[in-house]
Design a protein around this motif. Structure first.
Motif, short mmCIF file in Angstrom:
data_model
loop_
_atom_site.label_atom_id
_atom_site.label_comp_id
_atom_site.label_asym_id
_atom_site.label_seq_id
_atom_site.Cartn_x
_atom_site.Cartn_y
_atom_site.Cartn_z
N ALA A 33 22.03 41.35 82.77
CA ALA A 33 22.56 42.61 83.32
C ALA A 33 23.78 42.35 84.21
N ILE A 41 18.14 44.69 74.20
CA ILE A 41 18.58 44.32 75.55
C ILE A 41 20.11 44.35 75.67
N VAL A 54 12.64 37.20 76.88
CA VAL A 54 12.79 38.40 77.71
C VAL A 54 11.81 38.35 78.87
N ASP A 55 12.32 38.10 80.06
CA ASP A 55 11.55 38.32 81.27
C ASP A 55 12.52 38.77 82.35
N PHE A 56 12.00 39.10 83.52
CA PHE A 56 12.87 39.67 84.55
C PHE A 56 14.05 38.77 84.89
N VAL A 73 16.66 38.70 82.00
CA VAL A 73 17.32 39.99 81.76
C VAL A 73 18.16 40.41 82.99
N ASN A 74 17.73 40.04 84.19
CA ASN A 74 18.56 40.29 85.37
C ASN A 74 19.90 39.57 85.24
N ARG A 113 7.84 44.09 90.62
CA ARG A 113 9.03 44.80 90.13
C ARG A 113 9.97 45.18 91.26
N LEU A 120 18.01 41.74 91.41
CA LEU A 120 19.17 42.14 90.61
C LEU A 120 20.32 42.58 91.52
#
Lengths: 115, 252
Positions: free
Chosen positions: B147, B173, B138-140, B143-144, B105, B112
Protein backbone atom coordinates in the motif's frame (compact mmCIF):
# COMPACT_ATOMS: atom_id res chain seq x y z
CA UNK A 1 -39.46 -51.67 9.77
CA UNK A 2 -39.19 -52.41 13.52
CA UNK A 3 -39.81 -49.84 16.31
CA UNK A 4 -36.05 -49.77 16.98
CA UNK A 5 -35.34 -48.95 13.32
CA UNK A 6 -37.96 -46.17 13.38
CA UNK A 7 -36.49 -44.69 16.55
CA UNK A 8 -33.00 -44.75 15.05
CA UNK A 9 -34.24 -42.97 11.90
CA UNK A 10 -36.01 -40.32 14.02
CA UNK A 11 -32.83 -39.74 16.05
CA UNK A 12 -30.77 -39.37 12.85
CA UNK A 13 -33.29 -36.90 11.41
CA UNK A 14 -33.27 -34.88 14.65
CA UNK A 15 -29.44 -34.78 14.53
CA UNK A 16 -29.58 -33.56 10.94
CA UNK A 17 -32.09 -30.81 11.86
CA UNK A 18 -29.98 -29.83 14.87
CA UNK A 19 -26.88 -29.50 12.65
CA UNK A 20 -28.80 -27.33 10.19
CA UNK A 21 -30.05 -25.08 13.01
CA UNK A 22 -26.47 -24.70 14.31
CA UNK A 23 -25.29 -23.62 10.85
CA UNK A 24 -28.18 -21.11 10.54
CA UNK A 25 -27.34 -19.70 13.98
CA UNK A 26 -23.63 -19.41 13.01
CA UNK A 27 -24.57 -17.51 9.82
CA UNK A 28 -26.79 -15.20 11.87
CA UNK A 29 -23.88 -14.44 14.21
CA UNK A 30 -21.43 -13.70 11.38
CA UNK A 31 -23.95 -11.37 9.69
CA UNK A 32 -24.29 -9.47 12.95
CA UNK A 33 -20.49 -9.16 13.19
CA UNK A 34 -20.17 -7.74 9.71
CA UNK A 35 -22.88 -5.15 10.47
CA UNK A 36 -20.95 -4.06 13.53
CA UNK A 37 -17.69 -4.26 11.57
CA UNK A 38 -18.59 -1.09 9.71
CA UNK A 39 -17.39 0.76 12.79
CA UNK A 40 -14.07 -1.04 12.81
CA UNK A 41 -10.69 0.57 12.53
CA UNK A 42 -9.54 1.18 8.95
CA UNK A 43 -6.68 -1.25 8.33
CA UNK A 44 -5.38 -2.21 4.91
CA UNK A 45 -7.58 -5.35 4.64
CA UNK A 46 -10.71 -3.31 5.44
CA UNK A 47 -9.52 -0.73 2.91
CA UNK A 48 -9.61 -3.47 0.25
CA UNK A 49 -13.28 -4.20 0.99
CA UNK A 50 -14.42 -0.59 0.47
CA UNK A 51 -16.10 0.47 -2.79
CA UNK A 52 -13.64 1.91 -5.33
CA UNK A 53 -14.45 5.59 -4.73
CA UNK A 54 -14.13 5.38 -0.94
CA UNK A 55 -11.00 3.24 -1.21
CA UNK A 56 -9.29 5.86 -3.40
CA UNK A 57 -10.15 8.60 -0.89
CA UNK A 58 -9.06 6.56 2.14
CA UNK A 59 -5.81 5.48 0.45
CA UNK A 60 -4.97 9.10 -0.36
CA UNK A 61 -5.73 10.05 3.25
CA UNK A 62 -3.34 7.35 4.52
CA UNK A 63 -0.64 8.92 2.33
CA UNK A 64 -1.33 12.50 3.38
CA UNK A 65 -1.79 11.77 7.09
CA UNK A 66 -4.03 14.71 7.93
CA UNK A 67 -5.73 16.65 5.15
CA UNK A 68 -8.57 18.95 4.15
CA UNK A 69 -11.08 17.97 1.48
CA UNK A 70 -9.23 20.37 -0.80
CA UNK A 71 -5.88 18.59 -0.20
CA UNK A 72 -7.56 15.28 -1.00
CA UNK A 73 -9.18 16.65 -4.16
CA UNK A 74 -5.79 17.85 -5.37
CA UNK A 75 -4.32 14.38 -4.89
CA UNK A 76 -7.20 12.38 -6.37
CA UNK A 77 -7.99 14.90 -9.15
CA UNK A 78 -11.67 15.07 -8.14
CA UNK A 79 -13.88 17.98 -7.13
CA UNK A 80 -13.53 19.25 -3.56
CA UNK A 81 -17.26 18.78 -2.92
CA UNK A 82 -17.04 15.15 -4.11
CA UNK A 83 -14.11 14.41 -1.79
CA UNK A 84 -15.89 16.17 1.06
CA UNK A 85 -18.88 13.88 0.53
CA UNK A 86 -16.70 10.73 0.47
CA UNK A 87 -14.77 11.85 3.56
CA UNK A 88 -17.96 12.42 5.50
CA UNK A 89 -19.18 8.96 4.46
CA UNK A 90 -15.95 7.53 5.89
CA UNK A 91 -16.49 9.58 9.06
CA UNK A 92 -20.00 8.11 9.45
CA UNK A 93 -18.51 4.61 8.98
CA UNK A 94 -16.09 5.32 11.84
CA UNK A 95 -13.01 4.93 9.64
CA UNK A 96 -12.07 8.62 9.56
CA UNK A 97 -12.20 11.40 12.14
CA UNK A 98 -12.51 15.11 11.50
CA UNK A 99 -11.45 18.10 13.53
CA UNK A 100 -11.34 21.85 13.12
CA UNK A 101 -8.21 23.99 13.11
CA UNK A 102 -9.17 27.65 12.72
CA UNK A 103 -11.55 27.83 9.77
CA UNK A 104 -10.31 24.62 8.18
CA UNK A 105 -11.67 21.10 8.69
CA UNK A 106 -9.01 18.40 8.78
CA UNK A 107 -9.63 14.68 8.25
CA UNK A 108 -7.41 11.81 9.43
CA UNK A 109 -7.59 8.03 9.81
CA UNK A 110 -9.51 7.18 12.97
CA UNK A 111 -9.15 4.41 15.50
CA UNK A 112 -12.58 2.91 14.87
CA UNK A 113 -15.65 3.07 17.05
CA UNK A 114 -15.95 -0.63 17.66
CA UNK A 115 -13.44 -3.28 18.68
CA UNK B 1 10.42 13.36 -4.48
CA UNK B 2 11.71 9.79 -4.23
CA UNK B 3 10.15 6.54 -5.37
CA UNK B 4 9.16 3.57 -3.23
CA UNK B 5 9.28 0.00 -4.50
CA UNK B 6 7.88 -3.09 -2.77
CA UNK B 7 9.45 -6.41 -3.77
CA UNK B 8 6.83 -9.06 -3.17
CA UNK B 9 6.05 -12.67 -4.10
CA UNK B 10 3.06 -14.96 -3.99
CA UNK B 11 4.98 -17.66 -2.12
CA UNK B 12 8.35 -18.01 -0.41
CA UNK B 13 11.60 -19.03 -2.09
CA UNK B 14 11.13 -17.04 -5.28
CA UNK B 15 14.33 -14.98 -4.90
CA UNK B 16 12.88 -11.70 -3.54
CA UNK B 17 15.76 -10.90 -1.21
CA UNK B 18 18.53 -11.48 -3.77
CA UNK B 19 16.56 -9.42 -6.25
CA UNK B 20 16.04 -6.60 -3.72
CA UNK B 21 19.74 -6.42 -2.85
CA UNK B 22 20.77 -6.33 -6.50
CA UNK B 23 18.08 -3.78 -7.32
CA UNK B 24 19.43 -1.52 -4.57
CA UNK B 25 22.95 -1.71 -6.05
CA UNK B 26 21.65 -1.11 -9.58
CA UNK B 27 20.31 2.21 -8.29
CA UNK B 28 23.47 3.10 -6.33
CA UNK B 29 25.56 2.37 -9.43
CA UNK B 30 23.51 5.11 -11.10
CA UNK B 31 24.40 7.52 -8.28
CA UNK B 32 21.13 7.21 -6.35
CA UNK B 33 20.77 7.36 -2.61
CA UNK B 34 18.93 4.15 -1.65
CA UNK B 35 17.29 2.81 1.50
CA UNK B 36 16.76 -0.95 1.55
CA UNK B 37 14.45 -2.36 4.23
CA UNK B 38 13.94 -5.99 5.24
CA UNK B 39 10.22 -6.08 6.02
CA UNK B 40 9.74 -9.86 6.14
CA UNK B 41 8.76 -9.67 9.81
CA UNK B 42 7.81 -13.33 10.06
CA UNK B 43 11.00 -14.68 8.45
CA UNK B 44 13.67 -11.95 8.59
CA UNK B 45 16.50 -12.30 6.05
CA UNK B 46 18.86 -9.62 7.41
CA UNK B 47 19.94 -9.49 3.75
CA UNK B 48 22.09 -12.61 4.11
CA UNK B 49 24.24 -10.84 6.77
CA UNK B 50 26.04 -8.95 3.98
CA UNK B 51 25.76 -5.50 5.56
CA UNK B 52 26.64 -3.81 8.87
CA UNK B 53 24.76 -4.82 12.02
CA UNK B 54 22.16 -2.65 13.68
CA UNK B 55 20.69 -2.71 17.16
CA UNK B 56 17.53 -0.78 16.22
CA UNK B 57 14.70 -2.49 14.40
CA UNK B 58 11.90 -1.64 11.97
CA UNK B 59 9.50 -3.28 14.46
CA UNK B 60 10.08 -0.29 16.77
CA UNK B 61 9.62 2.14 13.89
CA UNK B 62 6.21 0.67 13.04
CA UNK B 63 5.41 0.73 16.75
CA UNK B 64 6.09 4.49 16.77
CA UNK B 65 8.90 4.02 19.33
CA UNK B 66 11.87 4.74 17.06
CA UNK B 67 12.63 7.21 14.29
CA UNK B 68 13.45 5.59 10.94
CA UNK B 69 16.69 7.61 10.75
CA UNK B 70 17.86 5.85 13.95
CA UNK B 71 16.92 2.41 12.62
CA UNK B 72 18.95 2.46 9.39
CA UNK B 73 22.71 2.05 8.97
CA UNK B 74 24.89 3.20 6.10
CA UNK B 75 26.74 0.62 4.02
CA UNK B 76 30.08 2.41 3.71
CA UNK B 77 31.65 0.31 0.99
CA UNK B 78 33.39 1.06 -2.33
CA UNK B 79 30.88 -1.15 -4.15
CA UNK B 80 28.10 1.31 -3.32
CA UNK B 81 29.71 4.26 -5.15
CA UNK B 82 28.79 6.59 -6.71
CA UNK B 83 25.50 6.38 -4.78
CA UNK B 84 24.74 5.79 -1.13
CA UNK B 85 23.07 2.81 0.54
CA UNK B 86 21.31 2.58 3.90
CA UNK B 87 19.78 -0.63 5.24
CA UNK B 88 17.22 -1.37 7.95
CA UNK B 89 16.24 -4.72 9.41
CA UNK B 90 13.31 -6.26 11.19
CA UNK B 91 14.07 -7.96 14.48
CA UNK B 92 15.05 -11.64 13.94
CA UNK B 93 14.61 -12.58 17.60
CA UNK B 94 11.91 -15.24 17.91
CA UNK B 95 10.12 -13.28 20.65
CA UNK B 96 9.87 -10.29 18.31
CA UNK B 97 8.63 -12.48 15.45
CA UNK B 98 5.97 -13.97 17.74
CA UNK B 99 4.93 -10.54 18.93
CA UNK B 100 4.56 -9.26 15.35
CA UNK B 101 2.37 -12.25 14.47
CA UNK B 102 -0.07 -11.31 17.21
CA UNK B 103 -0.58 -7.62 16.40
CA UNK B 104 -4.23 -6.59 16.10
CA UNK B 105 -5.91 -4.59 13.36
CA UNK B 106 -5.75 -1.32 15.24
CA UNK B 107 -1.97 -1.70 15.51
CA UNK B 108 -1.71 -2.59 11.82
CA UNK B 109 -3.69 0.51 10.87
CA UNK B 110 -1.28 2.64 12.90
CA UNK B 111 1.67 0.74 11.36
CA UNK B 112 0.48 1.67 7.86
CA UNK B 113 0.27 5.32 8.89
CA UNK B 114 3.80 5.03 10.31
CA UNK B 115 5.11 3.48 7.06
CA UNK B 116 3.69 6.44 5.15
CA UNK B 117 5.52 8.69 7.62
CA UNK B 118 8.75 6.71 7.06
CA UNK B 119 8.49 7.36 3.33
CA UNK B 120 8.07 11.10 3.81
CA UNK B 121 10.95 11.26 6.30
CA UNK B 122 13.36 9.30 4.10
CA UNK B 123 12.56 11.29 0.98
CA UNK B 124 12.88 14.61 2.80
CA UNK B 125 16.26 13.37 4.13
CA UNK B 126 17.64 12.86 0.63
CA UNK B 127 16.77 9.23 -0.13
CA UNK B 128 15.92 8.80 -3.83
CA UNK B 129 14.75 5.20 -3.79
CA UNK B 130 13.11 3.20 -0.98
CA UNK B 131 13.09 -0.56 -1.57
CA UNK B 132 10.98 -2.69 0.78
CA UNK B 133 11.71 -6.43 0.72
CA UNK B 134 8.34 -7.75 1.95
CA UNK B 135 7.20 -11.10 3.27
CA UNK B 136 5.54 -13.46 0.76
CA UNK B 137 1.81 -13.87 0.28
CA UNK B 138 -0.97 -11.85 1.85
CA UNK B 139 -0.72 -10.67 5.42
CA UNK B 140 -0.83 -7.29 7.10
CA UNK B 141 2.91 -6.60 6.95
CA UNK B 142 3.27 -7.43 3.25
CA UNK B 143 0.07 -5.66 2.17
CA UNK B 144 0.95 -2.57 4.26
CA UNK B 145 4.26 -2.36 2.39
CA UNK B 146 2.47 -2.77 -0.94
CA UNK B 147 0.00 0.00 0.00
CA UNK B 148 2.94 2.33 0.67
CA UNK B 149 4.71 1.56 -2.61
CA UNK B 150 4.66 3.51 -5.86
CA UNK B 151 5.59 0.35 -7.78
CA UNK B 152 5.33 -3.33 -6.86
CA UNK B 153 7.66 -6.00 -8.20
CA UNK B 154 6.22 -9.51 -8.03
CA UNK B 155 9.05 -12.05 -8.11
CA UNK B 156 7.68 -15.41 -9.12
CA UNK B 157 8.85 -18.64 -10.66
CA UNK B 158 7.31 -20.83 -13.36
CA UNK B 159 5.40 -23.21 -11.11
CA UNK B 160 1.66 -23.52 -11.34
CA UNK B 161 1.06 -22.95 -7.60
CA UNK B 162 3.14 -19.74 -7.62
CA UNK B 163 1.42 -18.35 -10.66
CA UNK B 164 -2.17 -19.17 -9.89
CA UNK B 165 -1.87 -17.44 -6.53
CA UNK B 166 0.07 -14.58 -8.15
CA UNK B 167 -2.90 -13.87 -10.42
CA UNK B 168 -5.20 -13.71 -7.40
CA UNK B 169 -2.87 -11.33 -5.58
CA UNK B 170 -2.67 -9.05 -8.59
CA UNK B 171 -6.45 -8.99 -9.00
CA UNK B 172 -7.26 -8.86 -5.29
CA UNK B 173 -4.51 -6.60 -3.91
CA UNK B 174 -2.40 -4.70 -6.48
CA UNK B 175 -5.22 -3.58 -8.79
CA UNK B 176 -7.70 -2.53 -6.03
CA UNK B 177 -4.90 -0.52 -4.38
CA UNK B 178 -4.21 1.14 -7.73
CA UNK B 179 -0.59 -0.02 -7.89
CA UNK B 180 1.72 -0.05 -10.88
CA UNK B 181 3.40 -3.43 -10.95
CA UNK B 182 5.63 -5.74 -12.97
CA UNK B 183 6.35 -9.45 -12.76
CA UNK B 184 9.83 -11.01 -12.68
CA UNK B 185 9.89 -14.63 -13.77
CA UNK B 186 12.78 -16.10 -11.81
CA UNK B 187 14.43 -19.52 -11.97
CA UNK B 188 13.14 -20.26 -15.48
CA UNK B 189 14.09 -23.47 -17.29
CA UNK B 190 12.37 -22.81 -20.58
CA UNK B 191 14.12 -21.10 -23.49
CA UNK B 192 11.16 -18.75 -23.73
CA UNK B 193 10.12 -18.54 -20.10
CA UNK B 194 7.77 -15.63 -20.63
CA UNK B 195 5.50 -17.76 -22.81
CA UNK B 196 4.59 -20.70 -20.61
CA UNK B 197 1.27 -21.93 -22.04
CA UNK B 198 -1.65 -21.90 -19.66
CA UNK B 199 0.28 -20.53 -16.73
CA UNK B 200 0.31 -16.78 -17.12
CA UNK B 201 -2.49 -14.42 -18.08
CA UNK B 202 -1.23 -12.64 -21.24
CA UNK B 203 -2.29 -9.29 -19.73
CA UNK B 204 0.13 -9.66 -16.82
CA UNK B 205 3.19 -7.47 -17.48
CA UNK B 206 6.24 -9.75 -17.33
CA UNK B 207 9.14 -7.29 -17.13
CA UNK B 208 12.03 -9.75 -17.17
CA UNK B 209 12.81 -13.45 -17.11
CA UNK B 210 15.81 -14.87 -15.32
CA UNK B 211 17.17 -18.31 -16.18
CA UNK B 212 17.70 -20.82 -13.39
CA UNK B 213 21.49 -20.73 -12.95
CA UNK B 214 23.23 -22.26 -9.93
CA UNK B 215 25.81 -19.48 -9.68
CA UNK B 216 23.09 -16.96 -8.81
CA UNK B 217 22.48 -18.86 -5.57
CA UNK B 218 26.12 -19.70 -4.82
CA UNK B 219 27.49 -16.22 -5.50
CA UNK B 220 24.65 -14.23 -3.93
CA UNK B 221 25.77 -14.92 -0.35
CA UNK B 222 29.09 -13.16 -0.85
CA UNK B 223 28.80 -10.76 -3.77
CA UNK B 224 26.33 -8.51 -5.52
CA UNK B 225 25.99 -9.60 -9.13
CA UNK B 226 24.93 -6.20 -10.49
CA UNK B 227 28.29 -4.88 -9.21
CA UNK B 228 30.58 -7.90 -9.68
CA UNK B 229 29.14 -9.09 -12.99
CA UNK B 230 26.90 -6.51 -14.72
CA UNK B 231 26.71 -8.65 -17.88
CA UNK B 232 25.30 -11.67 -16.01
CA UNK B 233 21.71 -12.52 -17.14
CA UNK B 234 20.49 -11.87 -13.58
CA UNK B 235 22.13 -8.43 -13.52
CA UNK B 236 20.76 -7.58 -16.95
CA UNK B 237 17.25 -8.45 -15.75
CA UNK B 238 17.68 -6.16 -12.73
CA UNK B 239 18.80 -3.25 -14.92
CA UNK B 240 15.80 -3.89 -17.22
CA UNK B 241 13.52 -3.56 -14.21
CA UNK B 242 15.14 -0.24 -13.23
CA UNK B 243 14.47 1.13 -16.74
CA UNK B 244 10.90 -0.21 -16.75
CA UNK B 245 10.08 1.42 -13.42
CA UNK B 246 11.59 4.70 -14.56
CA UNK B 247 9.51 4.64 -17.76
CA UNK B 248 6.34 3.70 -15.87
CA UNK B 249 6.61 6.32 -13.14
CA UNK B 250 7.83 9.12 -15.43
CA UNK B 251 4.69 8.70 -17.55
CA UNK B 252 2.44 9.48 -14.57
Amino acid sequence: MTIDDSNEEIVNLLKEISGKLDRILMQGTSTKESDEGIFDVLDVMTLLTLPDHLRATATALFELGSATAEDLAEKTHKERAVESNYLNQLVRMGHVVKGRSGRKVYFSIGEGLGK
Amino acid sequence: MGISIAVHSSKGGSGKTSFSINLAFAYTSAGKSVCLLDADFKAPSLFNYMFPDSDRWLNDVLDGKCDIMDAIVEVADDTVAPGKLYVGYCNPDIDAVREMSGKDRKWQSKALQNIMGVKKKLFSSGIDVLIIDTGPGVDFTSVNAIAAADYVIMVTKPARSHQKYMEQIIDGIYIPLGKDYGVIMNKCHDNKPIAIPGLVDPDIPVVASIPCLCDIATRSDSEVLTVADPEHPFSKAVFTVVRTIEDCLSNK
